[in-house]
Write an enzyme that holds these catalytic residues in place. Sequence first.
Site, PDB file in Angstrom:
ATOM      1  CB  SER A  55      -0.960  -0.039   1.194  1.00  0.00           C
ATOM      2  OG  SER A  55      -1.955   0.942   1.086  1.00  0.00           O
ATOM      3  CG  ASP A 101      -6.960  -3.137  -3.178  1.00  0.00           C
ATOM      4  OD1 ASP A 101      -7.587  -2.373  -2.426  1.00  0.00           O
ATOM      5  OD2 ASP A 101      -5.737  -3.348  -3.073  1.00  0.00           O
ATOM      6  CG  HIS A 132      -5.588  -2.588   0.520  1.00  0.00           C
ATOM      7  ND1 HIS A 132      -5.034  -2.196  -0.683  1.00  0.00           N
ATOM      8  CD2 HIS A 132      -4.982  -1.826   1.473  1.00  0.00           C
ATOM      9  CE1 HIS A 132      -4.142  -1.244  -0.475  1.00  0.00           C
ATOM     10  NE2 HIS A 132      -4.077  -1.005   0.827  1.00  0.00           N
TER      11      HIS A 132
END
Length: 271
Positions: free
Chosen positions: A94, A222, A251
């Site tokens: 991320s 995601d 995610h």
Amino acid sequence: MYFETHDGTRLAYEDYGTGTPIVLVAGAMLNTDMWEYQIPFFVERGYRCIAIDRRGHGRSDRPSGGYDLDTTSEDLAALLDHLDLREAVLVGHSAGGAEVARYLARHGGGRVARAVFLSAALPFLKLTEDNPVGVPAEVAEHMFGRIRADRGRWLADQTQAFFATHLGNEVSPGQIDVTYRQCLSASPWATLQIQQAAFHTDSREALSRVTVPALVVHGGADFSAPAELTGRRTAELLPGCTYREYPTGGHGLYVSHAEQLNCDILEFLKG
């Protein structure tokens, strides 16, 4: 273990095993504990795993500033220098993926042999004239407002979507709670600052300067960083990279798809 970075901030890290070093850079709000399904896997296969707590996260100091990507990428550089790592593999999740890209753009591949971008918040999330596929600023401001108003509720509302459990991914209620508590443990100020930095920072030019072999892994489901906005575009900006997209991955695929992810990274490391 701890080290002092370039501005005097004391950062925590963990170091396991021997062999080729894999440096694990957590996503926003998460800390070294997020890698509990990766560290044993790679250490048992002869790799050295090093995980860092970003400033404001985990056991690291909570300064009032330094949450922009330039500063946090320099924190990463300070760790590599502190341990004098060579031929390292950087794995960023991320916002951690954006930090890896920024590090490579600023420092090149002198200490780094390969990079893995996992559910990375790249290349540029914000809608602008030259980024028409981005997210409107008012949408992001609404999210920032929710963080300010009730951070716990904002996180709780995303727990199922984070792992895309609606698509059949088997993630236990206990594991979901563990992740929720990891995110809550981050400094509220750092949480807001990192989210803003990840949204507003344009990393397209940084990605164009990445020269080491790269693996991009993203979830097709995601919610936090949609693949069409992030993963696929990142792969397009990294010619020659390896791209893996997991159709049911959210995610948090480092948990929900840990076995597949670990095997894909291992295959990439073996080249």
